[in-house]
Write a protein that holds these residues in place. Structure first.
Motif, PDB file in Angstrom:
ATOM      1  N   THR A 131     -34.958  25.271 -74.153  1.00 35.48           N
ATOM      2  CA  THR A 131     -34.279  25.181 -75.447  1.00 35.48           C
ATOM      3  C   THR A 131     -32.999  24.361 -75.303  1.00 35.48           C
ATOM      4  OG1 THR A 131     -35.169  27.303 -76.173  1.00 35.48           O
ATOM      5  CG2 THR A 131     -33.215  26.497 -77.317  1.00 35.48           C
ATOM      6  N   TYR A 132     -32.790  23.454 -76.262  1.00 38.40           N
ATOM      7  CA  TYR A 132     -31.604  22.593 -76.258  1.00 38.40           C
ATOM      8  C   TYR A 132     -30.815  22.819 -77.539  1.00 38.40           C
ATOM      9  CZ  TYR A 132     -34.253  20.155 -72.642  1.00 38.40           C
ATOM     10  OH  TYR A 132     -34.972  19.857 -71.503  1.00 38.40           O
ATOM     11  N   ASN A 133     -29.502  22.862 -77.403  1.00 36.33           N
ATOM     12  CA  ASN A 133     -28.644  22.875 -78.572  1.00 36.33           C
ATOM     13  C   ASN A 133     -28.642  21.477 -79.192  1.00 36.33           C
ATOM     14  OD1 ASN A 133     -25.684  22.193 -79.641  1.00 36.33           O
ATOM     15  ND2 ASN A 133     -26.107  24.358 -80.027  1.00 36.33           N
ATOM     16  N   THR A 134     -28.927  21.386 -80.472  1.00 41.64           N
ATOM     17  CA  THR A 134     -29.122  20.085 -81.118  1.00 41.64           C
ATOM     18  C   THR A 134     -27.886  19.198 -81.046  1.00 41.64           C
ATOM     19  OG1 THR A 134     -30.764  21.024 -82.626  1.00 41.64           O
ATOM     20  CG2 THR A 134     -29.714  18.957 -83.296  1.00 41.64           C
ATOM     21  N   LEU A 135     -26.733  19.716 -81.423  1.00 34.46           N
ATOM     22  CA  LEU A 135     -25.527  18.891 -81.425  1.00 34.46           C
ATOM     23  C   LEU A 135     -25.117  18.490 -80.015  1.00 34.46           C
ATOM     24  CD1 LEU A 135     -23.395  20.602 -84.212  1.00 34.46           C
ATOM     25  CD2 LEU A 135     -24.734  18.495 -84.352  1.00 34.46           C
ATOM     26  N   LYS A 136     -25.308  19.412 -79.064  1.00 26.76           N
ATOM     27  CA  LYS A 136     -25.009  19.059 -77.679  1.00 26.76           C
ATOM     28  C   LYS A 136     -25.957  17.967 -77.194  1.00 26.76           C
ATOM     29  CE  LYS A 136     -24.666  20.734 -72.939  1.00 26.76           C
ATOM     30  NZ  LYS A 136     -24.891  21.838 -71.983  1.00 26.76           N
ATOM     31  N   TYR A 137     -27.232  18.047 -77.603  1.00 28.88           N
ATOM     32  CA  TYR A 137     -28.198  17.039 -77.172  1.00 28.88           C
ATOM     33  C   TYR A 137     -27.817  15.664 -77.726  1.00 28.88           C
ATOM     34  CZ  TYR A 137     -32.490  14.887 -75.643  1.00 28.88           C
ATOM     35  OH  TYR A 137     -33.380  14.074 -75.004  1.00 28.88           O
ATOM     36  N   ILE A 138     -27.449  15.629 -78.994  1.00 26.54           N
ATOM     37  CA  ILE A 138     -27.039  14.366 -79.607  1.00 26.54           C
ATOM     38  C   ILE A 138     -25.825  13.790 -78.881  1.00 26.54           C
ATOM     39  CG2 ILE A 138     -26.030  13.372 -81.704  1.00 26.54           C
ATOM     40  CD1 ILE A 138     -27.931  15.182 -83.300  1.00 26.54           C
ATOM     41  N   ASP A 139     -24.872  14.651 -78.551  1.00 28.06           N
ATOM     42  CA  ASP A 139     -23.676  14.196 -77.855  1.00 28.06           C
ATOM     43  C   ASP A 139     -23.975  13.797 -76.415  1.00 28.06           C
ATOM     44  OD1 ASP A 139     -20.736  13.853 -77.598  1.00 28.06           O
ATOM     45  OD2 ASP A 139     -20.927  15.536 -76.210  1.00 28.06           O
ATOM     46  N   SER A 140     -24.755  14.604 -75.718  1.00 28.06           N
ATOM     47  CA  SER A 140     -25.002  14.368 -74.290  1.00 28.06           C
ATOM     48  C   SER A 140     -25.959  13.213 -74.041  1.00 28.06           C
ATOM     49  CB  SER A 140     -25.543  15.648 -73.634  1.00 28.06           C
ATOM     50  OG  SER A 140     -24.585  16.682 -73.683  1.00 28.06           O
TER      51      SER A 140
END
Length: 404
Positions: A86-95
């Motif tokens: 599972t990935y946090n969406t906003l963290k994924y966009i940022d990372s």
């Protein structure tokens, strides 16, 4: 022969040596500047300022732009999953070092945002998303009668490639990245073929000449191997057959008809030939308009811009070596059409994909277009989930199914 007679040739030779030294030093300086610009720490800036480093050709915007309807930005889903993680969406966009992100559903912008220097009117390099534009232009050129058949061989239009690895290769195999050309596209390897190509491009050398140096090591039409110079060869054919530059042809046949809001530009080599395989630079919403065009099967407001038969052939993997599960492919897990990537699944999804995670995602089942521009510092680590195309794909699928 007297001393006076010897003096003039000596002066000429000296001048030639001096000019050659100046050009050599200028090329070395240019190469070093571009190498510095492409360093990971500088890419966020460089990807939105490519015109500062290389020659360009302008693609003029539409006289009457199409403006997507929009709602206030939705709240993105908190999480999404891929292969049990599972990935946090906003963290994924940022990372994944996103610079621009737009989510369009039912022709309406649901979410649009910018980071790291990109803005709505700032052009970002497409990298290999440009290949899908070249594919569209190729289909249009065929419809207009400039190119007869994709079963013709490359040298039919490009006799200058006789004796090269493209000699005897069908155009269809070029479109499907199945030429058998020996080529190493490892961007992280400074000695790879793609970096050898780049070294020539940034110092103004001819891309056409580079294509003529390549050799073949696999029978054409048997193995899907991604070779960026294949797309340059398609560009060469379009230019030779139509008598038009890629810039002019794109502007007239696609860029203006789909209502682009902003001028774009195409990087060019020292001969004025566009970098067909990845040099288009445009704004985020205008990239989304290619997505809308292909979501509508090549039709724009009742006008068939890309021939329907070409669209259908472009976004379907036909031969076995083009299938996502094929062992005769260097890109496992994703299929290939005519310069479009075909996602595995039953919703008819397909994508334009560029290095460092540039994406145009199209899902005809959910009426969705998503575009992402990035300068991903993780990109060379393909074990990093923030760099992987298939993890990005699950993010896009999560968004596509929000209201379905």
């Amino acid at each position: 022969m007297n001393l006076k007679q010897l003096k003039i040739p000596f002066i000429i030779l000296s001048l030639i040596i001096i000019v050659a030294a100046v050009i050599y030093n200028q090329n070395n300086k240019k190469a070093q500047e571009f190498k510095d610009a492409m360093a990971m720490k500088n890419q966020e800036y460089s990807f939105i300022h490519m015109d500062k480093y290389l020659p360009t050709k302008k693609v003029k915007k539409a006289d009457t732009p199409f403006i997507f309807p929009r709602v206030n930005n939705i709240t993105l889903p908190e999480n999404f999953s891929h292969n049990g993680t599972t990935y946090n969406t906003l963290k994924y966009i940022d990372s994944s070092y996103t610079q621009g992100f737009i989510f369009i559903q039912n022709d309406t912008i649901q979410y649009e945002n910018y980071w790291r220097g990109q803005k709505e009117d700032v052009r970002h390099i497409s990298w290999s998303m440009a290949k899908s534009y070249v594919s569209a232009l190729f289909g249009i050129a065929m419809e207009e009668g400039y190119i007869k058949s994709i079963d013709e061989t490359v040298e039919t239009y490009l006799p200058e490639l006789k004796g090269s690895g493209y000699d005897g290769v069908k155009i269809k195999d070029v479109l499907q990245m199945s030429t058998g050309i020996k080529f190493d596209e490892t961007y992280s390897d400074l000695n790879s073929d793609i970096n050898r190509y780049w070294q020539g491009f940034i110092t103004g050398k001819s891309q056409d000449a580079f294509a003529s140096t390549l050799t073949n090591d696999i029978p054409p039409g048997t193995y899907n191997h991604y070779v960026s110079i294949n797309t340059h060869v398609l560009g060469m054919i379009i230019v030779k057959a139509t008598g038009r530059s890629l810039t002019d042809y794109l502007e007239e046949k696609i860029w203006k008809p789909i209502g682009t809001e902003f001028d774009a530009y195409w990087l060019a080599d020292g001969e004025g030939m566009e970098m067909a395989n990845g040099g288009l630079n445009a704004c985020l919403r205008d990239y989304a308009k290619l997505g809308k065009l292909y979501l509508q099967k090549g039709n724009w407001n009742g006008k068939q811009i890309v021939p329907l038969s070409w669209f259908e052939a472009s976004v379907n993997s036909t031969e076995e070596h083009l299938q996502a599960e094929s062992k005769n492919s260097s890109s496992p897990g994703i299929g290939y059409g005519y310069q479009w990537w075909i996602n595995d699944g039953n919703e008819g999804e397909f994508m334009a994909i560029g290095v460092f995670n540039q994406h145009i995602y199209i899902n005809p089942t959910t009426n969705t277009v998503i575009v992402k521009n990035s300068a991903n510092n993780n990109y060379y680590d393909q074990n990093n989930p923030y760099a992987q195309t298939l993890v990005h794909l699950e993010l896009y699928r999560t968004l596509a199914h929000l209201n379905h």
